[in-house]
Write a protein that holds these residues in place. Structure first.
Motif, PDB file in Angstrom:
ATOM      1  N   MET A  24       4.733   1.149   0.382  1.00  0.00           N
ATOM      2  CA  MET A  24       5.218   1.626  -0.904  1.00  0.00           C
ATOM      3  C   MET A  24       5.096   3.159  -0.892  1.00  0.00           C
ATOM      4  O   MET A  24       4.089   3.722  -1.332  1.00  0.00           O
ATOM      5  CB  MET A  24       4.382   1.022  -2.039  1.00  0.00           C
ATOM      6  N   PRO A  25       6.113   3.850  -0.356  1.00  0.00           N
ATOM      7  CA  PRO A  25       5.993   5.308  -0.168  1.00  0.00           C
ATOM      8  C   PRO A  25       5.774   6.051  -1.480  1.00  0.00           C
ATOM      9  O   PRO A  25       6.367   5.716  -2.509  1.00  0.00           O
ATOM     10  CB  PRO A  25       7.338   5.683   0.469  1.00  0.00           C
ATOM     11  N   SER A  26       4.930   7.059  -1.405  1.00  0.00           N
ATOM     12  CA  SER A  26       4.750   7.996  -2.504  1.00  0.00           C
ATOM     13  C   SER A  26       5.242   9.354  -2.011  1.00  0.00           C
ATOM     14  O   SER A  26       5.781   9.465  -0.910  1.00  0.00           O
ATOM     15  CB  SER A  26       3.271   8.081  -2.894  1.00  0.00           C
ATOM     16  N   LEU A  27       5.042  10.397  -2.794  1.00  0.00           N
ATOM     17  CA  LEU A  27       5.341  11.741  -2.298  1.00  0.00           C
ATOM     18  C   LEU A  27       4.281  12.214  -1.312  1.00  0.00           C
ATOM     19  O   LEU A  27       4.499  13.174  -0.586  1.00  0.00           O
ATOM     20  CB  LEU A  27       5.446  12.731  -3.471  1.00  0.00           C
ATOM     21  N   ASP A  28       3.122  11.529  -1.300  1.00  0.00           N
ATOM     22  CA  ASP A  28       2.026  11.840  -0.377  1.00  0.00           C
ATOM     23  C   ASP A  28       1.719  13.341  -0.376  1.00  0.00           C
ATOM     24  O   ASP A  28       1.641  13.995   0.673  1.00  0.00           O
ATOM     25  CB  ASP A  28       2.372  11.356   1.033  1.00  0.00           C
ATOM     26  N   LEU A  29       1.513  13.881  -1.549  1.00  0.00           N
ATOM     27  CA  LEU A  29       1.387  15.331  -1.716  1.00  0.00           C
ATOM     28  C   LEU A  29       0.112  15.909  -1.123  1.00  0.00           C
ATOM     29  O   LEU A  29       0.017  17.120  -0.916  1.00  0.00           O
ATOM     30  CB  LEU A  29       1.481  15.680  -3.204  1.00  0.00           C
ATOM     31  N   PHE A  30      -0.877  15.058  -0.854  1.00  0.00           N
ATOM     32  CA  PHE A  30      -2.117  15.565  -0.263  1.00  0.00           C
ATOM     33  C   PHE A  30      -1.967  15.779   1.239  1.00  0.00           C
ATOM     34  O   PHE A  30      -2.858  16.324   1.879  1.00  0.00           O
ATOM     35  CB  PHE A  30      -3.277  14.609  -0.568  1.00  0.00           C
ATOM     36  N   ALA A  31      -0.844  15.348   1.795  1.00  0.00           N
ATOM     37  CA  ALA A  31      -0.561  15.591   3.207  1.00  0.00           C
ATOM     38  C   ALA A  31       0.484  16.689   3.379  1.00  0.00           C
ATOM     39  O   ALA A  31       0.949  16.940   4.487  1.00  0.00           O
ATOM     40  CB  ALA A  31      -0.068  14.299   3.867  1.00  0.00           C
ATOM     41  N   VAL A  32       0.844  17.358   2.273  1.00  0.00           N
ATOM     42  CA  VAL A  32       1.865  18.404   2.294  1.00  0.00           C
ATOM     43  C   VAL A  32       1.198  19.770   2.160  1.00  0.00           C
ATOM     44  O   VAL A  32       0.321  19.956   1.319  1.00  0.00           O
ATOM     45  CB  VAL A  32       2.878  18.192   1.135  1.00  0.00           C
ATOM     46  N   GLU A  33       1.606  20.713   2.999  1.00  0.00           N
ATOM     47  CA  GLU A  33       0.983  22.042   2.969  1.00  0.00           C
ATOM     48  C   GLU A  33       1.289  22.786   1.676  1.00  0.00           C
ATOM     49  O   GLU A  33       0.432  23.479   1.129  1.00  0.00           O
ATOM     50  CB  GLU A  33       1.459  22.861   4.175  1.00  0.00           C
ATOM     51  N   GLU A  34       2.508  22.672   1.165  1.00  0.00           N
ATOM     52  CA  GLU A  34       2.892  23.377  -0.058  1.00  0.00           C
ATOM     53  C   GLU A  34       3.453  22.372  -1.066  1.00  0.00           C
ATOM     54  O   GLU A  34       4.673  22.207  -1.178  1.00  0.00           O
ATOM     55  CB  GLU A  34       3.934  24.460   0.250  1.00  0.00           C
ATOM     56  N   PRO A  35       2.585  21.706  -1.816  1.00  0.00           N
ATOM     57  CA  PRO A  35       3.040  20.692  -2.780  1.00  0.00           C
ATOM     58  C   PRO A  35       4.043  21.226  -3.797  1.00  0.00           C
ATOM     59  O   PRO A  35       4.915  20.495  -4.255  1.00  0.00           O
ATOM     60  CB  PRO A  35       1.746  20.258  -3.464  1.00  0.00           C
ATOM     61  N   LEU A  36       3.924  22.514  -4.145  1.00  0.00           N
ATOM     62  CA  LEU A  36       4.820  23.093  -5.142  1.00  0.00           C
ATOM     63  C   LEU A  36       6.277  22.985  -4.704  1.00  0.00           C
ATOM     64  O   LEU A  36       7.174  22.812  -5.533  1.00  0.00           O
ATOM     65  CB  LEU A  36       4.450  24.558  -5.383  1.00  0.00           C
ATOM     66  N   LYS A  37       6.514  23.064  -3.378  1.00  0.00           N
ATOM     67  CA  LYS A  37       7.874  23.019  -2.847  1.00  0.00           C
ATOM     68  C   LYS A  37       8.287  21.618  -2.405  1.00  0.00           C
ATOM     69  O   LYS A  37       9.372  21.450  -1.841  1.00  0.00           O
ATOM     70  CB  LYS A  37       7.998  23.978  -1.664  1.00  0.00           C
ATOM     71  N   ALA A  38       7.441  20.643  -2.654  1.00  0.00           N
ATOM     72  CA  ALA A  38       7.698  19.294  -2.130  1.00  0.00           C
ATOM     73  C   ALA A  38       8.717  18.512  -2.953  1.00  0.00           C
ATOM     74  O   ALA A  38       9.292  17.543  -2.474  1.00  0.00           O
ATOM     75  CB  ALA A  38       6.395  18.498  -2.057  1.00  0.00           C
ATOM     76  N   LEU A  39       8.944  18.927  -4.191  1.00  0.00           N
ATOM     77  CA  LEU A  39       9.881  18.190  -5.043  1.00  0.00           C
ATOM     78  C   LEU A  39      11.316  18.501  -4.625  1.00  0.00           C
ATOM     79  O   LEU A  39      11.713  19.661  -4.539  1.00  0.00           O
ATOM     80  CB  LEU A  39       9.664  18.560  -6.510  1.00  0.00           C
ATOM     81  N   LYS A  40      12.076  17.440  -4.358  1.00  0.00           N
ATOM     82  CA  LYS A  40      13.480  17.580  -3.971  1.00  0.00           C
ATOM     83  C   LYS A  40      14.382  17.180  -5.150  1.00  0.00           C
ATOM     84  O   LYS A  40      13.954  16.526  -6.095  1.00  0.00           O
ATOM     85  CB  LYS A  40      13.786  16.685  -2.761  1.00  0.00           C
ATOM     86  N   SER A  69       0.829  -1.210   0.000  1.00  0.00           N
ATOM     87  CA  SER A  69       0.000   0.000   0.000  1.00  0.00           C
ATOM     88  C   SER A  69       0.856   1.250   0.000  1.00  0.00           C
ATOM     89  O   SER A  69       1.944   1.288   0.583  1.00  0.00           O
ATOM     90  CB  SER A  69      -0.914   0.021   1.238  1.00  0.00           C
ATOM     91  N   GLY A  70       0.324   2.277  -0.664  1.00  0.00           N
ATOM     92  CA  GLY A  70       0.880   3.604  -0.526  1.00  0.00           C
ATOM     93  C   GLY A  70       0.242   4.286   0.678  1.00  0.00           C
ATOM     94  O   GLY A  70      -0.722   3.780   1.255  1.00  0.00           O
ATOM     95  N   PRO A  71       0.762   5.461   1.064  1.00  0.00           N
ATOM     96  CA  PRO A  71       0.185   6.185   2.194  1.00  0.00           C
ATOM     97  C   PRO A  71      -1.106   6.908   1.791  1.00  0.00           C
ATOM     98  O   PRO A  71      -1.266   7.245   0.614  1.00  0.00           O
ATOM     99  CB  PRO A  71       1.278   7.190   2.556  1.00  0.00           C
ATOM    100  N   PRO A  72      -1.994   7.138   2.762  1.00  0.00           N
ATOM    101  CA  PRO A  72      -1.960   6.714   4.164  1.00  0.00           C
ATOM    102  C   PRO A  72      -2.179   5.198   4.265  1.00  0.00           C
ATOM    103  O   PRO A  72      -3.046   4.653   3.590  1.00  0.00           O
ATOM    104  CB  PRO A  72      -3.084   7.495   4.819  1.00  0.00           C
ATOM    105  N   TYR A  73      -1.383   4.567   5.121  1.00  0.00           N
ATOM    106  CA  TYR A  73      -1.309   3.112   5.152  1.00  0.00           C
ATOM    107  C   TYR A  73      -2.510   2.488   5.874  1.00  0.00           C
ATOM    108  O   TYR A  73      -3.158   3.127   6.706  1.00  0.00           O
ATOM    109  CB  TYR A  73      -0.002   2.685   5.821  1.00  0.00           C
ATOM    110  N   PRO A  74      -2.798   1.224   5.554  1.00  0.00           N
ATOM    111  CA  PRO A  74      -3.990   0.570   6.116  1.00  0.00           C
ATOM    112  C   PRO A  74      -3.807   0.151   7.570  1.00  0.00           C
ATOM    113  O   PRO A  74      -2.682   0.061   8.079  1.00  0.00           O
ATOM    114  CB  PRO A  74      -4.152  -0.667   5.224  1.00  0.00           C
TER     115      PRO A  74
END
Length: 442
Positions: A82-98, A66-71
């Protein structure tokens, strides 16, 4: 042979024997997939929790990827995160890319889709799972997908690992209802952009060898929306955990109390019609209260409707509660209502009925298949019909009790997870594994 050698011989023999499932045949090694699977996220997480629990109880070895949020899983079911970027849990998705993410096409695509209004999680989860199973797929007899329906499934299938997908209902129905409820052209474009993953899901559903669904309604809708023949879609109903969802004879019912499960601003769930029914009922039942199992979005359409109907003090939203707390809420309520315009199965209806609640439910989608004659049925999208049905149950205690008894009996006799596990095991063995073995010997 001494005692120690004899004991070791017994251990060696026991380890050599295959583990048996409840049907007396060798247990299967099953890999379940869910791109986001926490029960609070929605019905797919609930399905994955109970399905994995039931298959484990049947005797199979079960892992969930499973990806997050996990079961939330019972002890004995393996979880492979199976980690994703989980962008819906990030306040500023635009800055989430590293910078490190730029090395991965999957990560970069997920980020780009999010900031441009798309929903890429099914696609990117499928890529990550296909890569993982390319290395570890030999550990499993089959893969069972829970409505990810990504291109990655076809890669897994092509490599020879049997794949089955559960399609609860085509999200096409959600898209149609959201577009019908939205008048602004800009928002309509965003809604279409968000649902662009449907093009992938339609093609994948047509190419998978094995597809199951949970109701006759969903079977016909999948055929219509995804263009897969009805004869190529197998039916295995959902189950209800009747050991968890059950009546509490010691619970105190709150007079004139209603309960429903609904995503506040999802047109599909029909909450607006229940709120309008509440507005019609309140002059006759001043103490009427509604508990909504779901989250109220600040400033959203539902909050505005509550203010317009002057129902802020009569409607309470509860989210993030445990299953035990949910069962307690059901048992404290007098009547349950399912106002949905469409359901692929109708899990909230089944759970309320299992708790022995008299139920008012619409005829949307597969709901009639679940409730049968053990609930009051009303037309979908008809607030006045909902109000009239609720009023009848408030005024007739004997009728409430009769429906409550019928509801519990129907769920016990027709829907249970042990039956689902047995039917799926038979399906795995006869439809999937036998077919794949026959192909391998051609």
């Amino acid at each position: 042979m001494n005692a120690r050698s004899l004991a070791q011989a017994h251990v060696d023999i026991a380890q050599a024997l295959p583990d048996l499932a409840a049907d007396g045949k060798p247990a299967l090694r099953i890999c379940l997939l869910g791109y986001r699977s926490h029960p609070f996220v929605g019905g797919q997480g609930i399905y994955l929790h109970y399905l994995s629990k039931a298959l484990l109880a049947f005797g199979h070895k079960v892992d969930v990827i499973s990806g997050p949020p996990y079961p939330e899983l019972v002890e004995g079911v393996g979880l492979i995160k199976m980690p994703s970027l989980d962008l819906f849990a990030v306040e500023e998705p635009l800055k989430a890319l590293k910078w490190s993410h730029l090395k991965s096409y999957t990560d970069t695509y997920e980020w780009w889709a999010k900031i441009t209004g798309g929903f890429a999680e099914p696609y990117t989860f499928g890529r990550r799972v296909a890569k993982y199973l390319k290395q570890h797929g030999h550990q499993y007899d089959l893969v069972h997908d829970n409505q990810c329906l990504a291109w990655g499934l076809l890669d897994i299938q092509k490599r020879g690992l049997p794949v089955v997908a559960t399609v609860h209902h085509p999200i096409t129905r959600d898209l149609e209802l959201k577009l019908a409820a939205e008048q602004h052209w800009g928002m309509r474009l965003l809604i279409k952009r968000w649902h662009s993953f449907l093009a992938m899901q339609e093609k994948v559903v047509r190419k998978l060898k094995h597809v199951i669904t949970v109701s006759e309604q969903s079977r016909s809708d999948i055929a219509a929306c995804f263009k897969r023949p009805v004869s190529a879609i197998d039916l295995i109903h959902n189950g209800i955990d009747t050991d968890v969802f059950k009546p509490d004879p010691n619970a105190n019912k709150t007079p004139f109390s209603l309960i429903t499960t609904a995503s506040a601003d999802q047109p599909l769930k029909g909450l607006r019609y229940l709120l309008e029914a509440m507005h019609l009922l309140r002059p006759h039942y001043p103490g009427i209260q509604l508990t909504v199992i779901g989250k109220l979005n600040a400033g959203g359409e539902t909050e505005q409707r509550l203010k317009a109907l002057q129902l802020e003090d009569a409607v309470h939203f509860v989210s993030g509660i445990s299953t035990q707390a949910l069962v307690a809420r059901y048992n404290q309520s007098q009547v349950a209502v399912v106002p949905s315009l469409y359901e692929g199965f109708g899990l909230p209806a089944g759970e309320a009925m299992a708790c022995g609640l008299p139920l008012v439910a619409t005829n949307g989608g597969a709901i009639p298949e679940v409730v049968g004659d053990a609930a009051l049925s009303v037309p979908a999208g008809d607030a006045r019909a909902i109000a009239e049905a609720v009023s009848q149950l408030f005024d007739k205690p004997a009728w409430r009790q009769m429906l409550a008894t019928k509801a519990r009996t129907r769920i016990e006799e027709t829907f249970c997870w042990a039956r689902v596990a047995a039917e799926l095991t038979h399906y795995y063995r006869t439809q999937m594994l036998t077919t794949e073995a026959a192909r391998a010997h051609r």
